[in-house]
Design a protein around this motif. Structure first.
Motif, PDB file in Angstrom:
ATOM      1  N   PRO A   1      12.184  -0.630 -12.947  1.00 36.63           N
ATOM      2  CA  PRO A   1      11.198  -0.485 -12.032  1.00 36.63           C
ATOM      3  C   PRO A   1      11.038  -1.590 -10.813  1.00 36.63           C
ATOM      4  O   PRO A   1      10.574  -1.342  -9.948  1.00 36.63           O
ATOM      5  CB  PRO A   1       9.749  -0.733 -12.854  1.00 36.63           C
ATOM      6  N   ILE A   2      11.483  -2.747 -11.291  1.00 38.91           N
ATOM      7  CA  ILE A   2      11.471  -3.915 -10.404  1.00 38.91           C
ATOM      8  C   ILE A   2      12.750  -3.425  -9.236  1.00 38.91           C
ATOM      9  O   ILE A   2      12.291  -3.857  -7.967  1.00 38.91           O
ATOM     10  CB  ILE A   2      11.632  -5.198 -10.935  1.00 38.91           C
ATOM     11  N   ARG A   3      13.688  -2.805  -9.634  1.00 35.41           N
ATOM     12  CA  ARG A   3      14.753  -2.616  -8.510  1.00 35.41           C
ATOM     13  C   ARG A   3      14.088  -1.637  -7.761  1.00 35.41           C
ATOM     14  O   ARG A   3      14.479  -1.740  -6.518  1.00 35.41           O
ATOM     15  CB  ARG A   3      15.967  -2.377  -9.175  1.00 35.41           C
TER      16      ARG A   3
ATOM     17  N   ILE B   1       0.928  -1.150   0.001  1.00 28.46           N
ATOM     18  CA  ILE B   1       0.041  -0.083   0.105  1.00 28.46           C
ATOM     19  C   ILE B   1       0.908   1.295   0.015  1.00 28.46           C
ATOM     20  O   ILE B   1       0.581   2.275  -0.715  1.00 28.46           O
ATOM     21  CB  ILE B   1      -1.092   0.054   1.280  1.00 28.46           C
ATOM     22  N   GLN B   2       1.801   1.323   0.848  1.00 29.33           N
ATOM     23  CA  GLN B   2       2.801   2.389   0.728  1.00 29.33           C
ATOM     24  C   GLN B   2       3.488   2.818  -0.467  1.00 29.33           C
ATOM     25  O   GLN B   2       3.676   3.792  -0.990  1.00 29.33           O
ATOM     26  CB  GLN B   2       3.744   2.263   1.878  1.00 29.33           C
ATOM     27  N   ILE B   3       3.933   1.746  -1.153  1.00 24.66           N
ATOM     28  CA  ILE B   3       4.762   1.574  -2.450  1.00 24.66           C
ATOM     29  C   ILE B   3       3.705   2.019  -3.291  1.00 24.66           C
ATOM     30  O   ILE B   3       4.007   3.297  -4.344  1.00 24.66           O
ATOM     31  CB  ILE B   3       5.367   0.438  -2.791  1.00 24.66           C
TER      32      ILE B   3
ATOM     33  N   LYS C   1       9.128   6.858   8.711  1.00 27.88           N
ATOM     34  CA  LYS C   1      10.002   7.956   8.316  1.00 27.88           C
ATOM     35  C   LYS C   1      10.860   7.689   7.333  1.00 27.88           C
ATOM     36  O   LYS C   1      11.191   8.466   6.604  1.00 27.88           O
ATOM     37  CB  LYS C   1      10.609   8.440   9.894  1.00 27.88           C
ATOM     38  N   TYR C   2      11.495   6.571   7.446  1.00 29.67           N
ATOM     39  CA  TYR C   2      12.422   6.320   6.332  1.00 29.67           C
ATOM     40  C   TYR C   2      11.900   6.125   5.034  1.00 29.67           C
ATOM     41  O   TYR C   2      12.456   6.580   3.965  1.00 29.67           O
ATOM     42  CB  TYR C   2      13.199   5.019   6.630  1.00 29.67           C
ATOM     43  N   MET C   3      10.681   5.500   4.987  1.00 32.89           N
ATOM     44  CA  MET C   3      10.015   5.482   3.793  1.00 32.89           C
ATOM     45  C   MET C   3       9.608   7.024   3.060  1.00 32.89           C
ATOM     46  O   MET C   3       9.661   7.181   1.864  1.00 32.89           O
ATOM     47  CB  MET C   3       8.686   4.876   3.931  1.00 32.89           C
TER      48      MET C   3
ATOM     49  N   SER D   1      12.180   0.339  -2.508  1.00 34.84           N
ATOM     50  CA  SER D   1      11.034   0.880  -1.908  1.00 34.84           C
ATOM     51  C   SER D   1      10.749   0.117  -0.588  1.00 34.84           C
ATOM     52  O   SER D   1      10.594   0.450   0.626  1.00 34.84           O
ATOM     53  CB  SER D   1      10.040   0.941  -2.736  1.00 34.84           C
ATOM     54  N   ASN D   2      10.474  -1.345  -0.999  1.00 35.53           N
ATOM     55  CA  ASN D   2      10.163  -2.175   0.050  1.00 35.53           C
ATOM     56  C   ASN D   2      11.193  -2.427   1.220  1.00 35.53           C
ATOM     57  O   ASN D   2      10.710  -2.525   2.422  1.00 35.53           O
ATOM     58  CB  ASN D   2      10.048  -3.685  -0.599  1.00 35.53           C
ATOM     59  N   GLU D   3      12.212  -2.467   1.116  1.00 35.12           N
ATOM     60  CA  GLU D   3      13.450  -2.355   2.137  1.00 35.12           C
ATOM     61  C   GLU D   3      13.195  -1.010   2.897  1.00 35.12           C
ATOM     62  O   GLU D   3      13.400  -0.973   4.193  1.00 35.12           O
ATOM     63  CB  GLU D   3      14.809  -2.210   1.351  1.00 35.12           C
ATOM     64  N   PHE D   4      13.117   0.318   2.509  1.00 34.66           N
ATOM     65  CA  PHE D   4      12.717   1.254   3.444  1.00 34.66           C
ATOM     66  C   PHE D   4      11.458   1.382   3.851  1.00 34.66           C
ATOM     67  O   PHE D   4      11.521   1.714   5.096  1.00 34.66           O
ATOM     68  CB  PHE D   4      12.811   2.489   2.132  1.00 34.66           C
TER      69      PHE D   4
END
Length: 419
Positions: free
Chosen positions: A327-329, A8-10, A343-345, A334-337
């Motif tokens: 886009p995949i990378r 959802i965040q991504i 706050k990191y995202m 994005s998922n890692e953050f």
């Protein structure tokens, strides 16, 4: 793993970045009086579409950008020629509101005839031969041409992109990247207030079997000194001291439970870099408004420098294909953050928004920067470049960008397969 919250965040991040960029184009085009035919998020086949006012809003299949289609940027798809039989629907004042180009026998309350003269850009009229009599009808500036079930609003010359001044057109183009710059600053500012001002560096985690674990370091330890260098809140000093300590022991002073301790460790080489196996965090205090603004600006400047450093490496060839990501990378990172916390995202989203704005200003055909170059050339030259030639340049540029996108996406897939 991709949790539902991360997904959802991504999705929300990409939607906001692209939508705000395109809204910048849209808003200033509308302010200049340009007819905006479509506001699209994504490319390819339409998934969702609705029309409000003069503009159709669409969500498309490929989430790799978006576009705002303005009247006059490209040749209009619907054409009407003298000698063609059409049907006209008139409003109560006798002005043409609809021009039907097919299925004429199915139209009711219309005037059917053969087109003698037609001007839908300047004088806005159409002359028909109706039963051997030439009749001239005025056309409404927002009249619709209907063919194959599709309605296309006519674009009088003063509603077309090319009829506006160089300044108005440049502003409509430049506004997209500007929206990304403003969004980046706001996101960095929010991240500053959420994160606060670092006071001390502490350990978030220690890797198993690493030099740090063998030396007895634990999560929560506060790093005071390394090799007689006071660390304070500067994590960069830790990295610098580690990289300076190849094959030699380092002396660390840490604080645990209010007591200071001294430990010794030697960094190990992994993937071409010296590491000790720690993940750092910081002890922070709340930022004042002034500190937040200053910190957000510093983040903008620092991130911009890193972005241009990356461009420089690409231009000079000082990179490997694995250094590039599609886009995949981007989704992976994005998922890692997102895993690290909100706050990191938010800070990562600010960096991505800044990158999107800067990248779009590069003078690469099909990007905003290239269109601004053409407008600058027009301003100096005093007349525009042939629209067909400019469209061809942008088309070729877009095709090349798509090829690059496919190449880096293929590389991303290979990397995933290889693990």
């Amino acid at each position: 793993m991709f949790s539902l919250q991360n997904v959802i965040q991504i999705v929300l991040m990409f939607f906001v970045l692209v939508t705000l960029h395109e809204w910048g184009h849209y808003y200033f085009a509308k302010r200049a009086g340009i007819l905006v035919r479509e506001f699209a998020i994504g490319f390819g086949p339409k998934l969702f579409s609705y029309k409000k006012g003069e503009t159709r809003y669409t969500l498309r299949l490929l989430p790799i950008g978006g576009f705002v289609r303005m009247a006059g940027e490209d040749p209009e798809i619907v054409q009407v020629s003298p000698g063609q039989t059409v049907a006209l629907q008139l409003d109560r004042s006798g002005v043409v509101s609809h021009l039907y180009l097919d299925q004429l026998d199915l139209r009711s309350n219309v005037v059917i005839g053969e087109v003698r003269q037609l001007d839908l850009e300047r004088e806005l009229h159409v002359s028909l031969d109706v039963d051997g009599e030439a009749i001239r009808y005025p056309v409404h500036p927002q009249a619709l041409m209907v063919t194959k079930g599709r309605e296309t609003q006519i674009a009088p010359l003063d509603r077309q992109f090319g009829s506006k001044t160089v300044g108005q057109r440049a502003l409509a183009i430049f506004a997209g990247p500007v929206m990304n710059f403003l969004l980046a600053f706001v996101l960095f500012l929010i991240a500053m207030f959420m994160h606060g001002i670092p006071q001390q560096i502490k350990l978030d985690s220690v890797s198993a079997g690493s030099p740090a674990e063998q030396a007895g370091l634990k999560a929560g330890d506060i790093i005071k000194e390394i090799n007689d260098v006071e660390i304070g809140a500067d994590s960069g000093k830790i990295v610098t001291e580690i990289q300076k300590s190849a094959d030699r022991s380092m002396r660390w002073i840490i604080e645990r439970g209010g007591e200071q301790r001294q430990v010794q460790m030697t960094p190990m080489l992994k993937d071409g870099a010296l590491i000790v196996g720690i993940r750092m965090d910081s002890i922070n205090r709340k930022a004042t408004f002034g500190e937040g603004v200053t910190g957000a600006w510093d983040s903008m400047v620092g991130t911009t420098k890193n972005i241009f450093l990356g461009f420089k490496m690409i231009v000079t060839g000082n990179f490997k294909l694995d250094d590039l990501g599609g886009p995949i990378r981007i989704v992976e990172v994005s998922n890692e953050f997102a895993d690290l916390g909100l706050k990191y995202m938010i800070a990562f989203s600010g960096s991505l928004s800044l990158y999107l704005g800067i990248f779009n200003l590069l003078p690469i055909p099909a990007l905003d920067g290239s269109r601004l170059v053409f407008l600058g050339y027009e301003a100096v030259r005093g007349r525009p470049v042939d629209p067909q030639r400019e469209s061809m340049v942008h088309f070729i540029g877009f095709a090349l960008l798509m090829l690059v996108m496919l190449a880096v996406t293929y590389n991303d897939i290979l990397r995933l397969v290889k693990g």
